[in-house]
Design a protein around this motif. Structure first.
Motif, PDB file in Angstrom:
ATOM      1  N   GLU A  32       0.858  -1.184   0.000  1.00 30.32           N
ATOM      2  CA  GLU A  32       0.000   0.000   0.000  1.00 30.32           C
ATOM      3  C   GLU A  32       0.896   1.235   0.000  1.00 30.32           C
ATOM      4  O   GLU A  32       1.983   1.202   0.569  1.00 30.32           O
ATOM      5  N   ASP A 190      -8.048   7.886   3.197  1.00 31.59           N
ATOM      6  CA  ASP A 190      -8.376   6.465   3.164  1.00 31.59           C
ATOM      7  C   ASP A 190      -7.279   5.624   3.841  1.00 31.59           C
ATOM      8  O   ASP A 190      -6.855   4.588   3.324  1.00 31.59           O
ATOM      9  N   SER A 192      -5.471   3.051   6.140  1.00 32.42           N
ATOM     10  CA  SER A 192      -5.909   1.736   6.626  1.00 32.42           C
ATOM     11  C   SER A 192      -5.188   1.352   7.916  1.00 32.42           C
ATOM     12  O   SER A 192      -5.690   0.563   8.705  1.00 32.42           O
ATOM     13  N   LYS A 218     -15.183   2.721   7.860  1.00 36.29           N
ATOM     14  CA  LYS A 218     -13.959   1.938   7.634  1.00 36.29           C
ATOM     15  C   LYS A 218     -13.146   1.854   8.926  1.00 36.29           C
ATOM     16  O   LYS A 218     -12.892   2.874   9.577  1.00 36.29           O
ATOM     17  N   ILE A 220      -9.867   1.538  10.983  1.00 39.07           N
ATOM     18  CA  ILE A 220      -8.434   1.778  10.814  1.00 39.07           C
ATOM     19  C   ILE A 220      -7.700   0.946  11.856  1.00 39.07           C
ATOM     20  O   ILE A 220      -8.092   0.904  13.020  1.00 39.07           O
TER      21      ILE A 220
END
Ligand code: GLU
Length: 432
Positions: A32, A190, A192, A218, A220
């Protein structure tokens, strides 16, 4: 997406570099991208030029990133989201003056209670505040239930609503607080996984609360790294020279060794000496110890020496101001008694410096210097030494002391038979 989020408020601390390294490693392992976010919203504490300095250091340490962004560029989003939270009544305007709040804080202190904001302004009817021209902050309404998360290093963490409190998200000047800006930025990018220092643990539930209030779902992942302690068992601070990355570099620790050391401490690793490339293969975040890591400069010196030993001769010579294979080989001999490039540079500089003879050898030394300056070229050390001894008429200590000083600048040091082959071509620059 991962991020490294330094504040441009001071010299880069080894703890920050460790955080940056771990983020980089995880970004490679998880495939990523990594972004650098300069957290520059605290205008008073920003120091001009620190952002560039931090980025320069990341480049020097081979930490690759996709992009650099500035938190202040997101200001419009911070404000827009605060407005959205006000509309949904999950945030409220707070007109309490700093003096009132201080009084309440003092009262809590005198009662030996932890201070919490008393939600005095929660639910103020709009008609009561519409004409109020007093400065106001915006607070996030504290959540109704505990906030829990699993930290990849510390395990399960749970925080009660009171630990989170109805905290300020926009200050009276309508700039966001750190927790609010950080929570929004991680959402916008965004993110993660967040890897950062343990000092941020109590901020995490606040940041989770902000995103939950905005209906961001989402999850994290968080990993909070234990602090690094100094010799006396206290958290390494600005007062400890070795806490500054710049200082370590100036002292002659090389990036590869500093990286090796910062990955090694408080960790289980398959080998003691390694490169960042090696670590990318086996690094396992879950093996990082929960206990604080202790900074040990003796160990770092050992690791630095091992990395210097493994450098190519020309590369090593560059660290001492040359680009020459023989000087590199000479420096390698001196690695027996030095551990940093600064110490090495001093040794090599002494060889080429004008020599200072101790009083007792001054007369003999002067004579020997003339002999050496006029000497023909000798391939072999023994022949050179025999010639110098014979021509000067000096013997024993009276020969060897000034001889060594003329050839090395020091009274003690490595065997001259080892260094001679490497300096024989430079004698005119050395004997002076
Ligand atoms: N700017 C913060 C610091 O330098 C880092 C915050 C974070 O990683 O979330 O400590």
């Amino acid at each position: 997406m991962l991020r490294f989020a330094p504040s441009p408020t001071g010299d880069m601390h080894i703890g920050n570099l460790r955080v940056a390294l771990f983020n980089y490693i995880l970004s490679v392992q998880n495939n990523e991208p990594l972004i650098i976010r300069i957290e520059d919203t605290d205008k008073e504490r920003n120091i001009e030029g620190k952002d560039k300095e931090i980025i320069g250091l990341l480049d020097l340490f081979g930490i690759k990133y996709q992009d650099v962004i500035y938190q202040s560029d997101n200001l419009k989003y911070h404000r827009a989201m605060a407005l959205q939270l006000l509309h949904s009544k999950l945030a409220f305007n707070c007109f309490c003056s700093p003096e009132d709040l201080d009084t309440k804080r003092d009262t809590a202190k005198s009662e030996r209670k932890a201070y919490r904001y008393d939600d005095a302004c929660l639910g103020l009817p709009a008609e009561e505040t519409i004409d109020n021209t007093a400065p106001f902050t915006v607070r996030l309404r504290k959540p109704g239930i505990a906030i829990t998360f699993t930290d990849l290093i510390k395990g399960e963490m749970s925080f009660e609503p009171d630990d989170i409190d109805s905290f300020i998200i926009l200050r009276a000047d309508k700039y966001p607080t750190y927790n609010f800006a950080c929570a929004i930025d991680d959402m916008l990018a965004d993110i993660s996984m967040v890897i950062r220092g343990e000092d941020h643990v109590s901020n995490t539930p606040k940041q989770i609360a902000v995103r939950a209030a905005l209906n961001y779902t989402k999850e994290i992942q968080y990993a909070h790294l234990p602090v690094i302690l100094n010799d006396s068992g206290k958290k390494m601070s600005k007062r400890d020279d070795a806490s500054s990355v710049k200082w370590l570099l100036e002292e002659g620790f090389i990036p590869d060794a500093i990286i090796n050391y910062l990955i090694l401490i408080g960790n289980k690793v398959p080998q003691e000496i390694f490169s960042l490339q090696d670590a990318l293969k086996w690094f396992d975040l879950s093996k990082i110890s929960k206990a604080p890591a202790k900074f040990d400069i003796t160990k770092l010196r050992f690791i630095n020496r091992e990395h210097l030993k493994s450098l190519d001769d020309v590369e090593l010579s560059r660290y001492v101001g040359f680009a020459d294979k023989e000087i590199g080989q000479l420096a390698k001999i001196y690695l027996e008694e030095t551990s940093t490039t600064k110490e090495l540079r001093e040794k090599i500089a002494a060889i080429f410096a004008a020599k200072v003879m101790p009083q007792e050898f001054q007369e003999g030394g002067e004579k020997l210097k003339e002999v050496l300056q006029a000497a023909p070229f000798f391939e072999e050390y023994e022949a050179f030494k025999d010639y110098a001894m014979k021509e000067s008429g000096l013997k024993g200590k009276n020969f060897f002391k000034p001889f060594r000083i003329l050839l090395s600048g020091e009274e003690h040091g490595p065997d001259l038979a080892l260094t001679y082959p490497l300096i024989k071509n430079y004698l005119t620059e050395i004997v002076k």
